[in-house]
Design a protein around this motif. Structure first.
Motif, PDB file in Angstrom:
ATOM      1  N   ARG A  54     -41.475 -22.609  37.900  1.00 56.99           N
ATOM      2  CA  ARG A  54     -40.576 -22.522  36.743  1.00 56.99           C
ATOM      3  C   ARG A  54     -40.526 -21.099  36.181  1.00 56.99           C
ATOM      4  N   GLU A  55     -41.670 -20.415  36.158  1.00 58.34           N
ATOM      5  CA  GLU A  55     -41.728 -19.050  35.624  1.00 58.34           C
ATOM      6  C   GLU A  55     -40.875 -18.089  36.434  1.00 58.34           C
ATOM      7  N   LYS A  56     -40.694 -18.366  37.719  1.00 56.79           N
ATOM      8  CA  LYS A  56     -39.857 -17.507  38.559  1.00 56.79           C
ATOM      9  C   LYS A  56     -38.400 -17.526  38.111  1.00 56.79           C
ATOM     10  N   TYR A  57     -37.980 -18.621  37.499  1.00 56.13           N
ATOM     11  CA  TYR A  57     -36.576 -18.801  37.166  1.00 56.13           C
ATOM     12  C   TYR A  57     -36.264 -18.657  35.686  1.00 56.13           C
ATOM     13  N   THR A  58     -37.278 -18.414  34.869  1.00 51.02           N
ATOM     14  CA  THR A  58     -37.030 -18.207  33.446  1.00 51.02           C
ATOM     15  C   THR A  58     -37.026 -16.722  33.149  1.00 51.02           C
ATOM     16  N   ALA A  59     -36.255 -16.326  32.168  1.00 53.48           N
ATOM     17  CA  ALA A  59     -36.173 -14.918  31.791  1.00 53.48           C
ATOM     18  C   ALA A  59     -37.487 -14.499  31.139  1.00 53.48           C
ATOM     19  N   PRO A  60     -38.037 -13.359  31.560  1.00 57.34           N
ATOM     20  CA  PRO A  60     -39.300 -12.918  30.966  1.00 57.34           C
ATOM     21  C   PRO A  60     -39.112 -12.466  29.521  1.00 57.34           C
ATOM     22  N   THR A  61     -40.123 -12.694  28.722  1.00 53.60           N
ATOM     23  CA  THR A  61     -40.068 -12.244  27.337  1.00 53.60           C
ATOM     24  C   THR A  61     -40.446 -10.766  27.290  1.00 53.60           C
ATOM     25  N   GLU A  62     -40.267 -10.160  26.129  1.00 52.12           N
ATOM     26  CA  GLU A  62     -40.564  -8.735  25.986  1.00 52.12           C
ATOM     27  C   GLU A  62     -42.040  -8.457  26.228  1.00 52.12           C
ATOM     28  N   VAL A  63     -42.910  -9.352  25.752  1.00 49.29           N
ATOM     29  CA  VAL A  63     -44.352  -9.164  25.945  1.00 49.29           C
ATOM     30  C   VAL A  63     -44.704  -9.238  27.432  1.00 49.29           C
ATOM     31  N   GLU A  64     -44.102 -10.197  28.152  1.00 53.25           N
ATOM     32  CA  GLU A  64     -44.362 -10.318  29.585  1.00 53.25           C
ATOM     33  C   GLU A  64     -43.875  -9.086  30.331  1.00 53.25           C
ATOM     34  N   ASP A  65     -42.713  -8.547  29.939  1.00 51.42           N
ATOM     35  CA  ASP A  65     -42.196  -7.345  30.575  1.00 51.42           C
ATOM     36  C   ASP A  65     -43.157  -6.175  30.376  1.00 51.42           C
ATOM     37  N   LYS A  66     -43.663  -6.012  29.162  1.00 51.49           N
ATOM     38  CA  LYS A  66     -44.588  -4.919  28.879  1.00 51.49           C
ATOM     39  C   LYS A  66     -45.900  -5.115  29.631  1.00 51.49           C
ATOM     40  N   MET A  67     -46.372  -6.329  29.681  1.00 57.85           N
ATOM     41  CA  MET A  67     -47.623  -6.609  30.389  1.00 57.85           C
ATOM     42  C   MET A  67     -47.457  -6.356  31.882  1.00 57.85           C
ATOM     43  N   GLU A  68     -46.338  -6.759  32.435  1.00 55.22           N
ATOM     44  CA  GLU A  68     -46.079  -6.522  33.857  1.00 55.22           C
ATOM     45  C   GLU A  68     -45.985  -5.024  34.139  1.00 55.22           C
ATOM     46  N   ARG A  69     -45.321  -4.292  33.268  1.00 52.62           N
ATOM     47  CA  ARG A  69     -45.227  -2.832  33.432  1.00 52.62           C
ATOM     48  C   ARG A  69     -46.620  -2.208  33.356  1.00 52.62           C
ATOM     49  N   LEU A  70     -47.447  -2.681  32.444  1.00 54.29           N
ATOM     50  CA  LEU A  70     -48.808  -2.177  32.313  1.00 54.29           C
ATOM     51  C   LEU A  70     -49.611  -2.444  33.596  1.00 54.29           C
ATOM     52  N   ARG A  71     -49.464  -3.624  34.141  1.00 59.79           N
ATOM     53  CA  ARG A  71     -50.163  -3.958  35.389  1.00 59.79           C
ATOM     54  C   ARG A  71     -49.710  -3.060  36.540  1.00 59.79           C
ATOM     55  N   ARG A  72     -48.376  -2.846  36.634  1.00 51.91           N
ATOM     56  CA  ARG A  72     -47.845  -1.994  37.701  1.00 51.91           C
ATOM     57  C   ARG A  72     -48.335  -0.559  37.569  1.00 51.91           C
ATOM     58  N   LEU A  73     -48.322  -0.035  36.344  1.00 50.58           N
ATOM     59  CA  LEU A  73     -48.802   1.331  36.132  1.00 50.58           C
ATOM     60  C   LEU A  73     -50.274   1.458  36.501  1.00 50.58           C
ATOM     61  N   ASP A  74     -51.074   0.495  36.094  1.00 53.74           N
ATOM     62  CA  ASP A  74     -52.498   0.528  36.394  1.00 53.74           C
ATOM     63  C   ASP A  74     -52.734   0.445  37.901  1.00 53.74           C
ATOM     64  N   ALA A  75     -52.003  -0.423  38.572  1.00 55.47           N
ATOM     65  CA  ALA A  75     -52.167  -0.569  40.022  1.00 55.47           C
ATOM     66  C   ALA A  75     -51.670   0.664  40.770  1.00 55.47           C
ATOM     67  N   SER A  76     -50.648   1.335  40.242  1.00 55.56           N
ATOM     68  CA  SER A  76     -50.101   2.503  40.937  1.00 55.56           C
ATOM     69  C   SER A  76     -51.112   3.636  41.027  1.00 55.56           C
ATOM     70  N   VAL A  77     -52.035   3.685  40.077  1.00 60.23           N
ATOM     71  CA  VAL A  77     -53.058   4.736  40.104  1.00 60.23           C
ATOM     72  C   VAL A  77     -53.894   4.612  41.375  1.00 60.23           C
ATOM     73  N   THR A  78     -54.458   3.454  41.617  1.00 61.44           N
ATOM     74  CA  THR A  78     -55.329   3.290  42.783  1.00 61.44           C
ATOM     75  C   THR A  78     -54.543   3.140  44.083  1.00 61.44           C
ATOM     76  N   ASN A  79     -53.347   2.542  44.029  1.00 57.69           N
ATOM     77  CA  ASN A  79     -52.570   2.374  45.257  1.00 57.69           C
ATOM     78  C   ASN A  79     -52.171   3.717  45.854  1.00 57.69           C
ATOM     79  N   THR A  80     -51.727   4.646  45.019  1.00 60.55           N
ATOM     80  CA  THR A  80     -51.345   5.968  45.503  1.00 60.55           C
ATOM     81  C   THR A  80     -52.556   6.687  46.080  1.00 60.55           C
ATOM     82  N   ALA A  81     -53.675   6.641  45.354  1.00 59.46           N
ATOM     83  CA  ALA A  81     -54.882   7.311  45.817  1.00 59.46           C
ATOM     84  C   ALA A  81     -55.378   6.702  47.135  1.00 59.46           C
ATOM     85  N   GLN A  82     -55.308   5.395  47.260  1.00 56.15           N
ATOM     86  CA  GLN A  82     -55.741   4.745  48.496  1.00 56.15           C
ATOM     87  C   GLN A  82     -54.876   5.169  49.674  1.00 56.15           C
TER      88      GLN A  82
END
Length: 136
Positions: free
Chosen positions: A26-54
């Protein structure tokens, strides 16, 4: 006389595991809220640090190990004859290439640390801003 048979239907209760799966779908088909968007962006930014270095460290490590293996092959096999090198020349070249490859591979971890440090410094203001917004 009303027909109450229309209101009666078959009911089924799903297990907890099935409920969790339904929620994920169900979550795949519902529009994300602003908090979810910010949290997802935070996760991506955090992961990009180690992914690039790896990725960068893996390239250095793999290239270094391949160089080391090529140097060993020059010394221990008939590869020098195939390449048309004299055996003494192959020995010297194999040692040089092998040592260079080992040094190159040895730099993979320090390069990883340097890239992580640089990316964290670069992304720190954005990550701190997002965490401040989400913690309010």
């Amino acid at each position: 006389m009303e027909n109450n048979n229309e209101n009666k239907g078959f009911q089924y209760t799903y297990s907890a595991r099935e409920q969790a799966e339904l929620k994920r779908i169900r979550e795949k088909y519902t529009a994300p809220t602003e908090v979810e968007d910010k949290m997802e962006r935070l996760r991506r930014l955090d992961a990009s640090v180690t992914n690039t270095a790896q990725a960068i460290a893996l390239v250095f490590g793999i290239v270094g190990i391949l160089m080391l293996g090529f140097g060993m092959s020059l010394i221990m096999t008939d590869l020098a004859e195939i390449l048309g090198l004299h055996s003494d020349m192959a020995m010297a070249l194999g040692i040089i290439v092998g040592i260079a490859g080992g040094i190159f591979a040895g730099f993979a971890y320090p390069i990883y640390n340097a890239v992580v440090k640089a990316k964290r410094k670069k992304l720190a203001p954005e990550i701190l801003r997002l965490t401040d917004e989400l913690m309010k």
